[in-house]
Motif scaffolding. Structure first.
Motif, short mmCIF file in Angstrom:
data_model
loop_
_atom_site.label_atom_id
_atom_site.label_comp_id
_atom_site.label_asym_id
_atom_site.label_seq_id
_atom_site.Cartn_x
_atom_site.Cartn_y
_atom_site.Cartn_z
N PRO A 138 0.28 -1.18 0.22
CA PRO A 138 0.28 0.38 0.14
C PRO A 138 1.03 1.08 0.17
CG PRO A 138 -0.29 -0.84 2.75
CD PRO A 138 0.62 -2.18 1.07
N THR A 139 0.34 3.05 -0.93
CA THR A 139 0.98 3.27 -1.39
C THR A 139 0.13 4.80 -0.88
OG1 THR A 139 1.68 3.55 -3.66
CG2 THR A 139 3.43 2.47 -1.70
N GLU A 140 0.57 5.73 -0.74
CA GLU A 140 -0.51 6.79 -0.90
C GLU A 140 -0.18 7.39 -2.09
OE1 GLU A 140 1.36 11.03 1.12
OE2 GLU A 140 2.17 9.63 2.82
N SER A 141 0.50 7.37 -3.12
CA SER A 141 0.19 7.42 -4.08
C SER A 141 -1.05 6.10 -5.57
CB SER A 141 1.48 7.15 -4.99
OG SER A 141 2.61 7.58 -4.78
N LEU A 142 -0.72 4.77 -4.41
CA LEU A 142 -2.14 4.15 -4.97
C LEU A 142 -3.21 4.15 -4.37
CD1 LEU A 142 -2.43 1.83 -6.60
CD2 LEU A 142 -2.30 0.46 -4.33
N ALA A 143 -3.02 4.69 -3.26
CA ALA A 143 -4.70 5.63 -2.41
C ALA A 143 -5.18 6.64 -3.67
CB ALA A 143 -3.94 5.99 -1.08
N THR A 144 -4.21 7.86 -4.20
CA THR A 144 -4.37 8.58 -5.08
C THR A 144 -5.30 8.38 -6.53
OG1 THR A 144 -3.11 10.13 -3.85
CG2 THR A 144 -3.69 10.49 -5.77
#
Length: 184
Positions: A138-144
């Motif tokens: 999980p990454t912030e980029s994926l959440a974005t």
């Protein structure tokens, strides 16, 4: 004549993996006439020949593989490896072989991809994974990205995982989750 080519190739592959190159060679040579146009046959033959130190013949067999399926990198890599094994040969023979390979590679044209404006049929499109599926990184980029795509449940799942992985930023993730919950 071999009744099931798959079993035949599997049997030869097993011989080669055990280092029994001569046994594999005998089986392959007995069926040579039946598989002249077969990529797998020539690849296994090339490997068996390399194993029996018959590098020149291995090169010819691997070259045949490259002609049958020019865009397959396995045969090309093995062909190059066979050339390096020939370094023990006199340099004039090696030079001639390398020049021959250079000429063959100069004429090589990779298959042209044909693009059309037709959309990809639904049954060929990659289907998205479910909201419950485990996301290994999980990454912030994926959440974005998920947020921009409207996949709010997936984005919330990512932010929830990130809260556990990065506690100092937990408050930021909670705010993001709160705004996503408002959009649901």
């Amino acid at each position: 004549m071999v009744t099931d080519p798959h079993l035949f190739f599997a049997d030869v592959s097993l011989d080669l993996s055990r280092g029994e190159y001569s046994a594999g060679m005998k089986k392959l040579e007995a069926e040579r006439d039946n598989f002249q146009g077969s990529y797998t046959f020539h690849l296994l033959l090339g490997r068996a020949l390399k194993g029996t130190q018959r590098f020149r013949e291995a090169l010819n067999s691997l070259k045949t593989c490259c002609r049958i399926v020019p865009h397959n990198e396995v045969a090309w890599k093995e062909l190059i490896e066979a050339h390096f094994l020939l370094l023990q040969a006199p340099s004039d023979e090696l030079t001639a072989e390398l020049e021959e390979l250079s000429i063959a590679l100069a004429d090589f044209e990779p298959p042209k991809a044909s693009e059309t404006s037709d959309p990809t049929p639904m049954n060929e499109q990659k289907q998205p994974f479910s909201d419950e599926e485990f996301i290994p990184v999980p990454t912030e980029s994926l959440a974005t990205i998920f947020t921009e795509q409207g996949a709010y449940k997936k984005a919330i799942k990512i932010y929830t995982d990130l809260m556990q992985l990065n506690p100092p930023k937990a408050e930021t993730y909670k705010q993001a989750i709160s705004s996503l919950l408002d959009k649901l």
